[in-house]
Design a protein around this motif. Sequence first.
Motif, PDB file in Angstrom:
ATOM      1  N   UNK A 236     -49.193  70.986 -15.494  1.00 31.43           N
ATOM      2  CA  UNK A 236     -48.771  70.116 -14.402  1.00 31.43           C
ATOM      3  C   UNK A 236     -49.825  70.006 -13.318  1.00 31.43           C
TER       4      UNK A 236
ATOM      5  N   UNK B 192     -41.252  74.288 -32.948  1.00 37.55           N
ATOM      6  CA  UNK B 192     -40.442  75.275 -32.260  1.00 37.55           C
ATOM      7  C   UNK B 192     -39.658  76.116 -33.261  1.00 37.55           C
TER       8      UNK B 192
ATOM      9  N   UNK C 172     -46.712  78.131 -32.983  1.00 37.00           N
ATOM     10  CA  UNK C 172     -46.118  77.847 -31.689  1.00 37.00           C
ATOM     11  C   UNK C 172     -45.702  79.099 -30.917  1.00 37.00           C
TER      12      UNK C 172
ATOM     13  N   UNK D 233     -40.328  79.563 -24.728  1.00 31.96           N
ATOM     14  CA  UNK D 233     -40.660  78.188 -25.084  1.00 31.96           C
ATOM     15  C   UNK D 233     -39.775  77.256 -24.263  1.00 31.96           C
TER      16      UNK D 233
ATOM     17  N   UNK E 169     -44.758  62.123 -20.311  1.00 34.97           N
ATOM     18  CA  UNK E 169     -44.778  63.232 -19.357  1.00 34.97           C
ATOM     19  C   UNK E 169     -46.200  63.750 -19.174  1.00 34.97           C
TER      20      UNK E 169
ATOM     21  N   UNK F  19     -43.576  63.545 -10.467  1.00 34.92           N
ATOM     22  CA  UNK F  19     -42.196  63.131 -10.658  1.00 34.92           C
ATOM     23  C   UNK F  19     -41.490  63.996 -11.693  1.00 34.92           C
TER      24      UNK F  19
ATOM     25  N   UNK G 274     -39.835  60.654 -29.076  1.00 32.43           N
ATOM     26  CA  UNK G 274     -38.953  61.580 -28.383  1.00 32.43           C
ATOM     27  C   UNK G 274     -37.985  62.261 -29.327  1.00 32.43           C
TER      28      UNK G 274
ATOM     29  N   UNK H 124     -38.030  63.506 -14.554  1.00 29.31           N
ATOM     30  CA  UNK H 124     -37.390  62.419 -15.278  1.00 29.31           C
ATOM     31  C   UNK H 124     -35.878  62.626 -15.336  1.00 29.31           C
TER      32      UNK H 124
ATOM     33  N   UNK I 284     -48.733  65.753 -27.722  1.00 26.80           N
ATOM     34  CA  UNK I 284     -47.907  65.566 -28.904  1.00 26.80           C
ATOM     35  C   UNK I 284     -46.427  65.597 -28.530  1.00 26.80           C
ATOM     36  N   UNK I 285     -46.066  66.544 -27.666  1.00 29.07           N
ATOM     37  CA  UNK I 285     -44.654  66.708 -27.327  1.00 29.07           C
ATOM     38  C   UNK I 285     -44.124  65.519 -26.535  1.00 29.07           C
ATOM     39  N   UNK I 286     -44.888  65.037 -25.590  1.00 24.07           N
ATOM     40  CA  UNK I 286     -44.384  63.960 -24.739  1.00 24.07           C
ATOM     41  C   UNK I 286     -45.547  63.271 -24.039  1.00 24.07           C
TER      42      UNK I 286
ATOM     43  N   UNK J 237     -34.785  65.195 -18.857  1.00 24.67           N
ATOM     44  CA  UNK J 237     -35.916  66.104 -18.682  1.00 24.67           C
ATOM     45  C   UNK J 237     -36.941  65.946 -19.796  1.00 24.67           C
ATOM     46  N   UNK J 238     -38.205  65.800 -19.412  1.00 23.30           N
ATOM     47  CA  UNK J 238     -39.272  65.663 -20.406  1.00 23.30           C
ATOM     48  C   UNK J 238     -40.258  66.796 -20.238  1.00 23.30           C
ATOM     49  N   UNK J 239     -39.988  67.885 -20.919  1.00 25.59           N
ATOM     50  CA  UNK J 239     -40.921  69.015 -20.896  1.00 25.59           C
ATOM     51  C   UNK J 239     -41.767  68.990 -22.156  1.00 25.59           C
ATOM     52  N   UNK J 240     -42.828  69.788 -22.169  1.00 26.55           N
ATOM     53  CA  UNK J 240     -43.602  69.981 -23.402  1.00 26.55           C
ATOM     54  C   UNK J 240     -42.912  71.109 -24.151  1.00 26.55           C
ATOM     55  N   UNK J 241     -42.016  70.737 -25.074  1.00 26.43           N
ATOM     56  CA  UNK J 241     -41.066  71.697 -25.620  1.00 26.43           C
ATOM     57  C   UNK J 241     -41.693  72.809 -26.452  1.00 26.43           C
ATOM     58  N   UNK J 242     -42.840  72.547 -27.066  1.00 30.68           N
ATOM     59  CA  UNK J 242     -43.380  73.611 -27.901  1.00 30.68           C
ATOM     60  C   UNK J 242     -44.401  74.461 -27.147  1.00 30.68           C
ATOM     61  N   UNK J 243     -44.476  74.310 -25.850  1.00 32.54           N
ATOM     62  CA  UNK J 243     -45.304  75.197 -25.045  1.00 32.54           C
ATOM     63  C   UNK J 243     -44.391  76.092 -24.201  1.00 32.54           C
ATOM     64  N   UNK J 244     -44.948  77.205 -23.741  1.00 31.90           N
ATOM     65  CA  UNK J 244     -44.154  78.080 -22.885  1.00 31.90           C
ATOM     66  C   UNK J 244     -43.938  77.407 -21.530  1.00 31.90           C
TER      67      UNK J 244
ATOM     68  N   UNK K  92     -36.537  76.044 -25.608  1.00 35.67           N
ATOM     69  CA  UNK K  92     -35.401  76.951 -25.787  1.00 35.67           C
ATOM     70  C   UNK K  92     -34.596  77.180 -24.509  1.00 35.67           C
TER      71      UNK K  92
ATOM     72  N   UNK L 106     -43.207  72.134 -12.738  1.00 40.59           N
ATOM     73  CA  UNK L 106     -44.406  71.467 -13.264  1.00 40.59           C
ATOM     74  C   UNK L 106     -44.895  70.399 -12.288  1.00 40.59           C
TER      75      UNK L 106
ATOM     76  N   UNK M 175     -47.120  80.682 -27.174  1.00 38.82           N
ATOM     77  CA  UNK M 175     -46.317  80.860 -25.969  1.00 38.82           C
ATOM     78  C   UNK M 175     -46.720  82.127 -25.224  1.00 38.82           C
TER      79      UNK M 175
ATOM     80  N   UNK N  73     -48.213  63.732 -15.650  1.00 45.49           N
ATOM     81  CA  UNK N  73     -48.720  64.971 -15.062  1.00 45.49           C
ATOM     82  C   UNK N  73     -50.217  64.876 -14.793  1.00 45.49           C
TER      83      UNK N  73
END
Lengths: 264, 629
Positions: free
Chosen positions: A108, B301, B622, A155, B513, A88, B295, A90, B508-510, A93-100, A158, A171, B626, B517
Amino acid sequence: MADLLTVRHVHKSFAGLKAVQDISLDVHAGAVTAVIGPNGAGKTTLFNCITGVTKPDLAEITLTGRGGARSELGALDVERIARLGIARTFQQVRLFDSLSVIDNVVLGGFYRHAFGWWAAVGDRLIGGGRRHRALRAAAMNALERVALTRQAFELAGNLDHGNRRRAEIARALAADPLVLLLDEPAAGMNRVETDQLMALLRDLRCDGMGIVLIEHDMKLVMQVSDRIYVMDHGELLTSGAPDSVAVDPRVIEAYLGKAAASLC
Amino acid sequence: MNLFFQQLVNGVALGGVYALIAIGFTLIFGVLRLLNMAHGEIYMLGAYLAYLFLTILDLPPFVAVPLALIAIFAISLLVERFAFRPLRNAPHFVPLVSTIAVSTILLEVVRLAFGPYMFGFDSFISTTFVRVGTISIGSSQLMMLLLSVVLTVALQIFLMCSQWGKAIRAVSEDVTVSGLLGINVNRVVGVTFAIGSTLGAVAGILVAMHFGAIYPNMGFVALVKAFTAAILGGMGSVPGAVIGGLMLGIVESLGAAYLPSGFSDAVPYVALFAVLLLRPSGLFKRAGGSDDPSHQGNPHTTGGLLDRILPQRGAQSLAAGVDIAKLIAVAGVVAALAIAPFLGDYALRILITIVVYAMMALGTNVILGLAGQLSLSHAAFFAIGAYSSALLTTHYGLDAWSAMAVGAMLAAAAGALISLVTFRVRGYYLALVTLAFAELVRIIIGHWNSFTGGMMGVRAIPAPRIGPWVIDSPLSFFYLSAVIGVIGLAVYDAIAYSVKGRALIALRDDEVAASASGLGVQRLKIVAFTLSAVFPAIGGSLMAHYYSAITPDLAAMNETVTVLVIAVIGGLGSAAGALFGSVIVNLLPELFRNLGDYRVLAYGVILFVTVLYQPGGVFSISRRLAWRA
């Protein structure tokens, strides 16, 4: 068209507010099923009930898996449901923000690989990250489908809004799901991006994926859907093919009010 | 039976004071959504200021006590303004670390100004006893009970009926909307913080009068009790805090009467665990609003200091290029190995200490830096490793290596256990539960005289052997710890960069989600807790063999704070950062040797400044994560 996911009699209340009341719908392989309705109609809550993010008060949700095995989703937790092949996105949007972006997509589809801690750490310690690179290469396919390969190593936090939506879809696709639930995928996208999304949805439908779509962009919904369910105040108002739903006075009333309905 | 009723009365009086501390704590939580770890120090400071005005300046009580409370009110306003307000939108562990920094600074300032000793605190009301049958009630107990009832009722009326009270309740419901409605949120938050703190200070003065003594560390125990009482009653609820405080006071007083001495200190911690296990949302009321800030933005970052100093390069070029942080770390290690033979014993000891603390910081990196769980039981794992080595080699004749392995396994088991116990507990709650676990370990180690040697600790721990060689010279021990340290850093680095490590970051981030996944969230957490226990345990084992004598202080709170400082300064999540932070923290005091007692204060200030200005630490991991596969 085989029955992939049958959703029967979903009920969910939040402290007296009946968010979803007795909703039933069928998801077929190789078809787009749209769920529309005004804000607060209970669409997202329905998604949350199907994916286990919210536990429904009452529901019979059955998934027919790849080998024809039927699973009852009601008692399962979020991860188990995801692992059965339901992916699914959301509304927010719910991404893993500190990963690329690429690692978001790798994760995913990660559950499909038997890849334990020893293997993962060993891969880095003595394998030089070879297996991780292979996973990233495979994940590139999903990024290609949403035209996001150029941003693969940025990232996720970003990215701009449209790209975040696409990354989230990538994902979900990485899991190679049977059923894909998309919660307002076109929100915040411009016309060109929406057209690309439409093309992607048609591709996925051809691949035999069962797609469930919550969307406010009526043009997109009308053009891409095989069947539309209309919700209002938690209840099912009507359902049917796009042509019949578009002219249903009850739908117009729900969206625009009684006065507008009488004008039609 | 008489003892029972006497202790019941004592418990109710004590519980009244706990209620006062807990009300302040829960009030601050309600408005700031922040577990104020400095609450105990404010309580302590209240007692010390009263002591200052009463005994040293010899002011009459009706001047001295209000003066102390006004001072606390003003200090709290300043603390809120400068330590918490700038961080209100930061990820949840950042303001929490800031409260730890404030708590350390306040504690050290008091310790330096008054000394670490216990002072007699003369009660300013006459000490008399009221006798009811065979039960006696002291005047200070009566006053405790009376004041807590009066203040609680007054606060409740203030919250429910006054304009200010309504504003406070509005802000605790929703900060943003309150601001939009024209409430001056900053002022409301500041004043609420000050009111909560002042209530804590009142409790501090009452307790000082009752027990007739004050000492700098009195705050931490009060903090744990406030937290336990607040959780018992449901976080954020004032009436709940009162009932929670009373229950805790009664249970503790009865425990003191019927349990072996020393172990009654463990009662509040055990109660805390029990409540969190059975009713994580409290016994009475669910906390209003969301206390799970899962959240929010992420500090990881933002680039670390290094990323800011160095010119920004394109992602692709760095992907193929060199990792500068790692390069510096490797160069540093090589340099240390090369010059070690020319160093004196003292310099070698510092180097060994650097390795030990870097190992501990790696544990923090796994659990907080990668998995984002604010677990504060590292000192406990450290102590488990050290005591396993010490006891197994001295009592059971095991060799050092087997003992180290057993220690690591025991710590891993403890870590896994904590993750199971705290599975439903997150964020702020986790921080205090894990801290309470560390205290529990310290109490057990410190009082189990027959097994652990109690407060005296363990002596004559043998040096490790490799074949025929005994590693007992500082130089050889440095080389040994360097080898173990490098292996630890390499393994940690492999974990952080592995797909599984990234899955921890995803968690940690979510968390939602991540599970949507298909990532196994609970298993990831268990492994993260387990790993985070192993690194400190090995560090502790090294420490035990090096010093050949250890005491329960290894499990003390300040060890955990030190490690947190190291990990945050170095850059959470980064292996090079753990080493770099350890070098800074262990070398700084040596560079300013004459600072002496100011060392811990310096930690607090460094932590505070880092959290305010550089939440990503010096080496942020971080960006590097990446690019590299």
